[in-house]
Design a protein around this motif. Sequence first.
Motif, mmCIF file in Angstrom:
data_model
loop_
_atom_site.group_PDB
_atom_site.id
_atom_site.type_symbol
_atom_site.label_atom_id
_atom_site.label_comp_id
_atom_site.label_asym_id
_atom_site.label_seq_id
_atom_site.Cartn_x
_atom_site.Cartn_y
_atom_site.Cartn_z
ATOM 1 N N GLU A 111 0.525 -1.078 0.447
ATOM 2 C CA GLU A 111 -0.176 0.087 -0.106
ATOM 3 C C GLU A 111 0.777 1.012 -0.018
ATOM 4 O O GLU A 111 0.430 1.997 -1.198
ATOM 5 C CB GLU A 111 -1.191 -0.381 1.215
ATOM 6 N N THR A 112 1.884 1.086 0.941
ATOM 7 C CA THR A 112 2.757 1.985 0.816
ATOM 8 C C THR A 112 4.191 1.809 1.019
ATOM 9 O O THR A 112 4.370 0.660 1.229
ATOM 10 C CB THR A 112 2.642 3.691 2.474
ATOM 11 N N GLU A 113 5.184 3.336 0.965
ATOM 12 C CA GLU A 113 5.673 2.866 1.458
ATOM 13 C C GLU A 113 6.725 2.086 3.044
ATOM 14 O O GLU A 113 6.115 2.677 3.421
ATOM 15 C CB GLU A 113 7.600 4.120 1.100
ATOM 16 N N GLY A 114 7.807 1.032 2.971
ATOM 17 C CA GLY A 114 7.977 0.834 4.222
ATOM 18 C C GLY A 114 7.540 0.088 5.054
ATOM 19 O O GLY A 114 7.392 -0.068 6.151
ATOM 20 N N MET A 115 6.434 -0.382 4.303
ATOM 21 C CA MET A 115 5.713 -1.246 4.988
ATOM 22 C C MET A 115 5.898 -2.232 5.681
ATOM 23 O O MET A 115 7.573 -2.758 5.525
ATOM 24 C CB MET A 115 4.232 -1.580 4.452
ATOM 25 N N SER A 116 6.020 -3.158 6.690
ATOM 26 C CA SER A 116 6.215 -4.541 7.081
ATOM 27 C C SER A 116 7.224 -5.797 6.103
ATOM 28 O O SER A 116 8.390 -5.894 6.344
ATOM 29 C CB SER A 116 5.157 -5.751 7.665
ATOM 30 N N ALA A 117 6.685 -5.693 4.672
ATOM 31 C CA ALA A 117 6.755 -6.484 3.526
ATOM 32 C C ALA A 117 8.227 -5.361 2.745
ATOM 33 O O ALA A 117 7.868 -6.024 2.016
ATOM 34 C CB ALA A 117 5.563 -7.318 3.101
ATOM 35 N N ALA A 118 8.309 -5.283 3.544
ATOM 36 C CA ALA A 118 9.118 -3.244 2.461
ATOM 37 C C ALA A 118 10.472 -4.381 1.730
ATOM 38 O O ALA A 118 10.345 -4.594 0.378
ATOM 39 C CB ALA A 118 9.803 -2.718 3.255
ATOM 40 N N LEU A 119 11.063 -5.663 2.295
ATOM 41 C CA LEU A 119 12.134 -5.961 1.363
ATOM 42 C C LEU A 119 12.101 -6.805 0.090
ATOM 43 O O LEU A 119 12.125 -6.843 -0.411
ATOM 44 C CB LEU A 119 12.380 -7.536 2.234
ATOM 45 N N ALA A 120 10.549 -7.315 0.143
ATOM 46 C CA ALA A 120 9.533 -7.886 -1.090
ATOM 47 C C ALA A 120 8.961 -7.293 -1.772
ATOM 48 O O ALA A 120 8.608 -7.996 -2.699
ATOM 49 C CB ALA A 120 8.916 -9.347 -0.990
ATOM 50 N N ALA A 121 8.583 -5.630 -1.288
ATOM 51 C CA ALA A 121 7.807 -4.876 -2.263
ATOM 52 C C ALA A 121 8.406 -3.983 -3.642
ATOM 53 O O ALA A 121 9.104 -3.417 -3.187
ATOM 54 C CB ALA A 121 7.310 -3.751 -0.896
ATOM 55 N N SER A 122 8.728 -5.087 -4.570
ATOM 56 C CA SER A 122 8.494 -4.083 -5.825
ATOM 57 C C SER A 122 7.360 -3.835 -6.640
ATOM 58 O O SER A 122 7.568 -2.866 -7.549
ATOM 59 C CB SER A 122 7.970 -6.296 -6.849
ATOM 60 N N GLU A 123 6.310 -3.054 -5.634
ATOM 61 C CA GLU A 123 5.660 -2.314 -6.272
ATOM 62 C C GLU A 123 4.588 -1.586 -5.548
ATOM 63 O O GLU A 123 4.236 -2.156 -3.917
ATOM 64 C CB GLU A 123 4.039 -2.757 -6.855
ATOM 65 N N VAL A 124 4.200 -0.306 -5.261
ATOM 66 C CA VAL A 124 3.647 0.257 -4.643
ATOM 67 C C VAL A 124 2.875 0.824 -5.280
ATOM 68 O O VAL A 124 2.987 1.523 -6.204
ATOM 69 C CB VAL A 124 4.197 1.161 -3.800
ATOM 70 N N GLY A 125 1.623 0.391 -4.862
ATOM 71 C CA GLY A 125 -0.018 0.927 -5.651
ATOM 72 C C GLY A 125 -1.234 0.600 -4.499
ATOM 73 O O GLY A 125 -1.582 0.228 -3.813
ATOM 74 N N ASP A 126 -2.285 0.833 -5.265
ATOM 75 C CA ASP A 126 -3.242 1.299 -4.891
ATOM 76 C C ASP A 126 -4.203 0.133 -4.800
ATOM 77 O O ASP A 126 -4.471 -0.611 -6.799
ATOM 78 C CB ASP A 126 -4.669 1.993 -5.540
ATOM 79 N N TYR A 127 -5.254 -1.157 -4.177
ATOM 80 C CA TYR A 127 -5.006 -2.286 -4.395
ATOM 81 C C TYR A 127 -7.129 -2.523 -4.972
ATOM 82 O O TYR A 127 -7.538 -3.423 -5.333
ATOM 83 C CB TYR A 127 -5.291 -3.939 -3.259
#
Lengths: 410, 410
Positions: free
Chosen positions: A33-49
């Motif tokens: 949903e946003t930068e820096g979330m719990s799963a940020a290490l694998a967050a290949s995309e940030v965006g609106d679900y």
Amino acid sequence: MTLKVGVIGGGQLARMMIPAAINLGLDIRVLAETEGMSAALAASEVGDYRDLDTVLAFAETVDVVTFDHEHVPQPVLRALVERGVEVHPGPDALQCAQDKIDMRARLTELGLPVPAWAAVETEDELQQFIDAHGGAAVVKTARGGYDGKGVRVVRAAHEATDWFTALAEDARGGALLAEELVDFSRELAQLVARRPSGDIAAWPVVETLQRDGVCVEVIAPAPAFAPAADEHTDAGVSTVEASGTAAARHGRHLASPASADLVERAEQLGRAIAEGLGVTGVLAVEIFEARDGRLLVNELAMRPHNSGHFSIDGSTTSQFEQHLRAVLDLPLGDTSPFAPWSVMVNILGGPQDGPLDSRYGAALAAEPTAKIHNYGKDPRPGRKVGHVTVTGDRLDDVLQRARAAAAHFA
Amino acid sequence: MTLKVGVIGGGQLARMMIPAAINLGLDIRVLAETEGMSAALAASEVGDYRDLDTVLAFAETVDVVTFDHEHVPQPVLRALVERGVEVHPGPDALQCAQDKIDMRARLTELGLPVPAWAAVETEDELQQFIDAHGGAAVVKTARGGYDGKGVRVVRAAHEATDWFTALAEDARGGALLAEELVDFSRELAQLVARRPSGDIAAWPVVETLQRDGVCVEVIAPAPAFAPAADEHTDAGVSTVEASGTAAARHGRHLASPASADLVERAEQLGRAIAEGLGVTGVLAVEIFEARDGRLLVNELAMRPHNSGHFSIDGSTTSQFEQHLRAVLDLPLGDTSPFAPWSVMVNILGGPQDGPLDSRYGAALAAEPTAKIHNYGKDPRPGRKVGHVTVTGDRLDDVLQRARAAAAHFA
């Protein structure tokens, strides 16, 4: 050719899928949903679900789409399926995790045990339900509730006036869910995982302890239990008073696991729901164990669930590994426990004077057997920021160590 | 304020630190040699670990620097320390993991048990050593050997002529290490972890099986063992013939763990080396158990090691979690096993017709208790591309399941 799993949502459930994906050599990608979330290490995309184009573009990079939460709108889910994307769990199943009235209706159709319930659209209808069910009801908003939010015990219909007003102002209209106030002795949770091709694996049923509607502790497997005569219950809201502890409730019941009959009935309930609703991936069934011995379905979650976190350190196959295997339609893993007992204690809020790891010096020295899980979230009162699991041979000892470890992070 | 660990090197050891870092909420950053390595998920930088500026820039982003391998040059290590960077293990300790002659000299100074050895600069010196040690020697290059490379059993000095020629052409000069051919009955490995502040934690000693100089199997803990009279050993190169199996060697010795005396002597050896050399982080001591009962140090590794991979699934604290705790100078975790036995079998080479996960359908269905670890590396003959761990109560059963699971990836 590496198998690629896409997870929508960047919270701690997505985060805890990452180690399982690394071990199995799966490529895990997260739409956060946003930068820096719990799963940020694998967050290949940030965006609106909620945005179809965003979700479609993400889905094109993976073999299967699954979820950290149940909030992706149905039109988005159905558009994915229409375009041939593997979505697990699928829209039909998720509908029952998104709308509590739909869930109650489907479970009732399937003949599965639920509390008495009704969809009420007016205060009059709610008052009738209250009058017909001993002068009280649990009222729930059909959508959007979690961790005790959207749940209220009422003894008169006017106690829900604000929710009816909100419904009237909502263009979608709708109803509230009214349920009987179940006289339960404790809460259990049954975790199962189901592959699209049909196989199901179940973990032994666990006991969960809620406080103010939030899970605070899980004992795996559920121990044997004889309700104390003087026990206070306030169904649907919290199992024990805030000052209570599971130890006080369990007293002399700690030594042995629940009866094979209870374990079997809970497993069959989990299997029936997974099959009946066509759930794929992990399904958590929150269960009331009523004083009369019946098992009644409270809530459903179609994803890894707080009640299964113990399995990371306490089970041959964790719920996170199993979820990834299930949504990829791979054979499911063995769910045997590593030790007779596992206890998971949530870290709620966390230290208000610094990050969790500022307490590691003391906590790790005092509790060398505790497995600390830190979700990388900023401490905030009441927020689930981590958990602790301890395994061992004696429940009283395991409970004591797990609580002592978690207490370092208060 | 999150604790940040920087790992130099992007191989599978760095990769396997990532789950431990995620669980503990540590920020892990990897300086990888190239794109797409095993630890790519955490590879915040790609660069040359021999370049001081590259390493310094990387070090400035983390609280402590540690390693996936032992190849960072001493001048780079010492420059980091001079600039106040926390480097664990430190340069003095690493020197003994980088140069086998220095290692032998330091262990000898410390009075620790090693095979008879000499640094030989000429064929004449090597021949004298051979003549004085029963007509054979193990010759090793001092630097750069691994997995059996840089190790040769010779019975005449001319069998090492090419290595002496290479030495003569090397501006740095130097010597070869000659060692006695130890009459050993098996190989063991002792893992310990040491904090900078001094605390040490040890896992029970394990038995390792090598084939052509490469670890193929680890049994934790080391079982009791009486050498068979007809056993073939070829010290320093391989414990058994390529056609042999540990089962054939162990025969009637599978049921019980090694004696408390052996476990204690191995642990004391590990502790003495960690303290004597000032190792910080995980130290693996490869040990010959000689036929006369002596324990002799073969090799050292100052990082998580293949002999400790079992601990991910078989120990309360894995070597990867322990390494991170140790290099951050956090209290060390409990090393108790989850089950009486853990067996780890390496996946060497992998299927030559596709990626490892192309075999998951069959492998996971056949072996639901096996924990598969896939390093995300392209299959290549002899390459360590993954491993399998199985835990349980009976060693013969655990061995059988672990080997059967690994065989799916041949």
